[in-house]
Enzyme design. Sequence first.
Site, PDB file in Angstrom:
ATOM      1  N   GLY A  31       1.824   9.134   3.291  1.00 47.43           N
ATOM      2  CA  GLY A  31       1.910  10.596   3.267  1.00 47.43           C
ATOM      3  C   GLY A  31       1.390  11.202   4.571  1.00 47.43           C
ATOM      4  N   GLU A 108       1.268   1.937  -3.622  1.00 46.35           N
ATOM      5  CA  GLU A 108      -0.003   2.667  -3.613  1.00 46.35           C
ATOM      6  C   GLU A 108      -0.832   2.315  -4.828  1.00 46.35           C
ATOM      7  OE1 GLU A 108       1.481   6.661  -3.449  1.00 46.35           O
ATOM      8  OE2 GLU A 108       1.191   6.793  -1.279  1.00 46.35           O
TER       9      GLU A 108
HETATM   10  O1  DER Z   1       3.399   9.876  -2.374  1.00 48.14           O
HETATM   11  C1  DER Z   1       2.166   9.877  -2.396  1.00 48.14           C
HETATM   12  O2  DER Z   1       1.466   9.660  -3.413  1.00 48.14           O
HETATM   13  C2  DER Z   1       1.476  10.228  -1.127  1.00 48.14           C
HETATM   14  O3  DER Z   1       0.146   9.836  -1.204  1.00 48.14           O
HETATM   15  C3  DER Z   1       1.668  11.711  -0.875  1.00 48.14           C
HETATM   16  O4  DER Z   1       1.993  12.366  -2.063  1.00 48.14           O
HETATM   17  C4  DER Z   1       0.460  12.379  -0.314  1.00 48.14           C
HETATM   18  O5  DER Z   1       0.852  13.664   0.043  1.00 48.14           O
HETATM   19  P1  DER Z   1       0.423  14.323   1.437  1.00 48.14           P
HETATM   20  O6  DER Z   1       1.573  14.125   2.366  1.00 48.14           O
HETATM   21  O7  DER Z   1       0.156  15.736   1.094  1.00 48.14           O
HETATM   22  O8  DER Z   1      -0.817  13.579   1.918  1.00 48.14           O
END
Ligand code: DER
Length: 235
Positions: A31, A108
């Site tokens: 992310g 993740e």
């Molecule tokens: O897909 C996910 O779970 C990522 O961690 C993402 O959702 C995190 O979002 P961000 O771009 O706001 O950090």
Amino acid sequence: SDIEASKRLAAWTAVDRHVLREHKVIGIGSGSTVPYVVERIIAQGREANKDRVFIPTGFQSKELIVSGQLLLGDVDQYPRIDVTIDGADEVDKDLNCIKGGGACHLREKVLAEAADTFVVVADYRKNSDVLGHNYSAGVPVEVAPFAYAKVLQNLHVLGSPKAALRMAVKKAGPVVSDNGNFVIDAPFPEELMLDPYSILTKIKMLTGVVEVGLFCHMAKAAYFGNQDGSVTVKW
Ligand code: DER
């Protein structure tokens, strides 16, 4: 922007507190917040990082590690991880998370589970009381392409009539995950999101579901950067 500043604030605070000298195997999430995590780890210096290995949670995460000239490790070699730091789409008062906005939640969740300590870093928009209050796109569900229509039907029956296949923007057709699967976004009404674990288990049991973007009872702490430059910590 104040959102980027708050992401950096959350990431730097979490790294300073949870990535210590003795930590050698580190899981890196996906992310737009985790680049600040990598930035802060690099800032700990070459000496601190020379005998560490970094495990990615997908292609983007791997690229962050490689471009940061950090040692890349494979989860097959390091089934036990000292600390995994990752972003989230929303975090409720009990530290349950919606994750999968970036369609990376299968790997993740593997690294979050494998870590002694799993920590979430996010900007203030993700800090909620009940999941779904701020992140309205729905629960991301990674599905085997062969089964997506069936899972979609089941999710409609389960309480998400608006569940839909996540379509790509710069590619014709659906988003395809790093694992070659599709993603369905399934919004549920607030009363069901008050018990995320119950929804998680029901969705997970649907044949063809690979992983669900609800991380329940996993995060040890969550750090949120605020617009006023303060940091909110939930634990
Ligand atoms: O897909 C996910 O779970 C990522 O961690 C993402 O959702 C995190 O979002 P961000 O771009 O706001 O950090």
